[in-house]
Motif scaffolding. Structure first.
Motif, PDB file in Angstrom:
ATOM      1  N   VAL A 209      43.888  29.653  65.906  1.00 46.98           N
ATOM      2  CA  VAL A 209      42.508  29.313  66.248  1.00 46.98           C
ATOM      3  C   VAL A 209      41.775  30.531  66.809  1.00 46.98           C
ATOM      4  O   VAL A 209      40.619  30.811  66.447  1.00 46.98           O
ATOM      5  CB  VAL A 209      42.474  28.154  67.267  1.00 46.98           C
ATOM      6  CG1 VAL A 209      41.076  27.984  67.860  1.00 46.98           C
ATOM      7  CG2 VAL A 209      42.910  26.856  66.596  1.00 46.98           C
ATOM      8  N   THR A 210      42.417  31.279  67.690  1.00 48.59           N
ATOM      9  CA  THR A 210      41.791  32.454  68.291  1.00 48.59           C
ATOM     10  C   THR A 210      41.410  33.489  67.233  1.00 48.59           C
ATOM     11  O   THR A 210      40.331  34.093  67.288  1.00 48.59           O
ATOM     12  CB  THR A 210      42.731  33.093  69.325  1.00 48.59           C
ATOM     13  OG1 THR A 210      43.003  32.151  70.366  1.00 48.59           O
ATOM     14  CG2 THR A 210      42.108  34.339  69.932  1.00 48.59           C
ATOM     15  N   LYS A 211      42.273  33.664  66.246  1.00 55.84           N
ATOM     16  CA  LYS A 211      42.041  34.707  65.244  1.00 55.84           C
ATOM     17  C   LYS A 211      41.103  34.263  64.129  1.00 55.84           C
ATOM     18  O   LYS A 211      40.298  35.044  63.621  1.00 55.84           O
ATOM     19  CB  LYS A 211      43.382  35.150  64.645  1.00 55.84           C
ATOM     20  CG  LYS A 211      43.274  36.375  63.752  1.00 55.84           C
ATOM     21  CD  LYS A 211      44.639  36.930  63.389  1.00 55.84           C
ATOM     22  CE  LYS A 211      44.510  38.207  62.552  1.00 55.84           C
ATOM     23  NZ  LYS A 211      45.845  38.776  62.213  1.00 55.84           N
ATOM     24  N   PHE A 212      41.178  32.976  63.722  1.00 55.71           N
ATOM     25  CA  PHE A 212      40.436  32.536  62.537  1.00 55.71           C
ATOM     26  C   PHE A 212      39.414  31.429  62.784  1.00 55.71           C
ATOM     27  O   PHE A 212      38.629  31.103  61.897  1.00 55.71           O
ATOM     28  CB  PHE A 212      41.424  32.076  61.449  1.00 55.71           C
ATOM     29  CG  PHE A 212      42.430  33.115  61.070  1.00 55.71           C
ATOM     30  CD1 PHE A 212      42.054  34.246  60.366  1.00 55.71           C
ATOM     31  CD2 PHE A 212      43.764  32.981  61.440  1.00 55.71           C
ATOM     32  CE1 PHE A 212      42.979  35.215  60.014  1.00 55.71           C
ATOM     33  CE2 PHE A 212      44.705  33.942  61.091  1.00 55.71           C
ATOM     34  CZ  PHE A 212      44.309  35.066  60.379  1.00 55.71           C
ATOM     35  N   GLY A 213      39.418  30.820  63.960  1.00 55.71           N
ATOM     36  CA  GLY A 213      38.482  29.733  64.233  1.00 55.71           C
ATOM     37  C   GLY A 213      37.092  30.243  64.559  1.00 55.71           C
ATOM     38  O   GLY A 213      36.926  31.205  65.310  1.00 55.71           O
TER      39      GLY A 213
END
Length: 507
Positions: free
Chosen positions: A369-373
């Protein structure tokens, strides 16, 4: 193995009113028992039947605060749609639109249950009955016969009733412009919306809004009824350990998460309503919204997340005499299967949970989530600042360096690509077996993952991941039984094997 893991380390490397069987029909209602329940205003029967009052032309819930009508003026039906079909108008005092939903397995066939979920999500708002029947593997006439036998009204009447009751709730409880209310409720034109409200309530939508405008606010509030008992704290405890960082936040008595649906994004917060058998969902949109907020879709997803359409009495009655499951259900009255707000999100989480701990899977989900959200507009709120990545994003994402094995990365990409291309979705099919076959056709997804996803994301009450080590150990009293032995044992728990699984996992 910790039984509270709820299977995330899988094995794949009777009331008189409604008989608890699968062939009950509308004739199963006992009018005298219904009338006594109505006289007592017993909340346990709320939503299980409706009373049509011939002297007023209105239909009510059994808990209506109005004076109880004479017995000779009362006719009892299984659904609000059947009352509308018979020409009765919904009561403005007890508001049938806030009654608990039709139970998924109490007196209705599995096919009807799946059709009801699809209708709730708007399958007949734009599509036709023939298309709905095809999705369920039936002919149009056969589906209509099933609905008439089990609900006393046809699919289109049920859909019309859901649109009407959704519209009434949005008019009364929100400040949404009436044009948006019409669209959100599923009406294809403002004229049809106005005509439906006038016919049902005898007044224009503006008059209903004027009478209830003091309750409408800037944040949309939805009331979601259920049949008691309901153990909200147990569901929160389960969800808390699996809350995806940045997307979900679990409080002492609340659940909150980000969402993006129909061109709108924001945060939903769910809390219990004191003194009632209902949860309240507060929907706050963030940033600009394209089109009307999909309130019906949000309501359907929340009902599935908290398993609000379950009939705990039916489940307890059916499993009470089983020597393995019965005592466990006695320990946990109000046991529900924690579902999912988003099927794709849950499927990704299930793949991450293969062969590792709950905490480990949650950590990796947070990294994804942190990288792609996508970030929420305005920064979101405390603990909720991102949306879960869309299938197209994960299908092309570089997932190395996040703590995943090569095989797990390949499975995640195959799953994401299938959903992005429309080859896989998380709506019911003609049977549980058909959905399991659809999911296990993907590389790296076996029976355990498919049943786990069907149980939580699709709300399939008979899904049962029999290869799960936790289930096998619990069924064997600490010493695992074989998968085949557990499969054979589980036949006695149908059609509620999912609840039996939850009882074995968590009690």
């Amino acid at each position: 193995m910790d039984m509270s893991d709820f299977g995330e380390r899988g094995g794949e490397r009777r009331s008189r009113l409604l008989p608890m069987n699968m062939t009950a029909s509308i004739s199963a209602l006992d009018p005298e028992a219904c009338y006594r329940a109505m006289q007592a205003k017993d909340a346990r029967f709320d939503g299980r039947f409706f009373v049509c009052v011939s002297s007023t032309g209105i239909y009510c819930r059994p808990v209506c605060p109005a004076r109880v009508p004479k017995r000779e003026n009362c006719r009892f039906v299984l659904s609000a749609a059947a009352a509308e079909e018979a020409g009765y108008r919904s009561c403005l005092r007890c508001r049938p639109e806030t009654a608990p939903g039709t139970p998924a397995w109490s007196g209705t066939a599995a096919t009807v249950s799946r059709a009801l979920r699809l209708i709730e999500e708007g399958a007949l708002d734009e599509g036709c009955l023939e298309e709905l029947a095809a999705r369920l593997g039936l002919g149009e006439r056969q589906l209509r016969r099933l609905f008439l036998a089990h609900l006393g009204a046809g699919p289109q009447a049920v859909a019309a009733n859901r649109r009407l009751l959704t519209a009434k709730q949005l008019i009364s409880d929100t400040a949404m412009p009436l044009a948006q209310v019409a669209h959100a409720a599923g009406y294809q034109s403002l004229r049809r919306f106005n005509d439906a409200i006038r016919k049902a309530y005898g007044v224009a939508p503006t008059e209903i809004r004027r009478a209830t405008e003091n309750r409408a606010g800037s944040t949309i509030r939805l009331r979601l009824g259920y049949r008691p008992p309901f153990d909200f704290s147990r569901i929160l405890a389960y969800l808390k350990g699996r809350a995806i960082p940045g997307v979900e936040r679990i409080g002492e008595n609340s659940y909150a998460r980000s969402f993006s649906l129909g061109g709108a994004s924001g945060i939903i917060t769910v809390t219990p309503v004191a003194g009632t058998n209902a949860l309240e969902a507060r929907i706050a949109t963030l940033g600009s919204t394209q089109g009307a907020l999909p309130v019906r879709a949000i309501s359907a997803r929340l009902r599935r997340l908290f398993d609000l359409d379950a009939e705990p009495g039916a489940i307890a009655t059916a499993l009470a005499r089983d020597p393995l499951i019965g005592p466990r259900l006695e320990q946990a009255p109000g046991l529900r299967v924690p579902g999912a707000f988003d099927g794709f999100e849950l499927a990704i989480r299930a793949v991450l949970g293969q062969q590792i701990s709950v905490k480990g899977a949650t950590t990796i989900a947070g990294r994804i989530v942190t990288k792609f959200g996508a970030p929420l507009p305005g920064g979101g709120a405390e603990g909720i600042d991102r949306l879960f990545p869309a299938p197209k994003m994960l299908a092309r994402a570089e997932l190395s360096g996040l703590g995943l094995t090569g095989g797990r990365i390949a499975t995640l990409k195959a799953l994401s690509s299938a959903v992005a291309a429309g080859k896989l979705d998380f709506t019911p099919r003609e049977s549980l077996e058909a959905k399991i076959a659809e999911m296990t056709a993907l590389p790296g997804i076996g029976e355990w993952t498919a049943h786990y996803v069907a149980l939580r994301a699709l709300g399939e009450p008979d899904a049962f991941p029999a290869s799960d080590l936790g289930l096998r150990k619990s069924a064997g009293g600490g010493e695992p039984v074989s998968t085949a032995a557990l499969q054979a044992m589980s036949q006695a728990w149908r059609p509620w094997r999912g609840y039996a699984a939850l009882a074995l996992w968590t009690t």
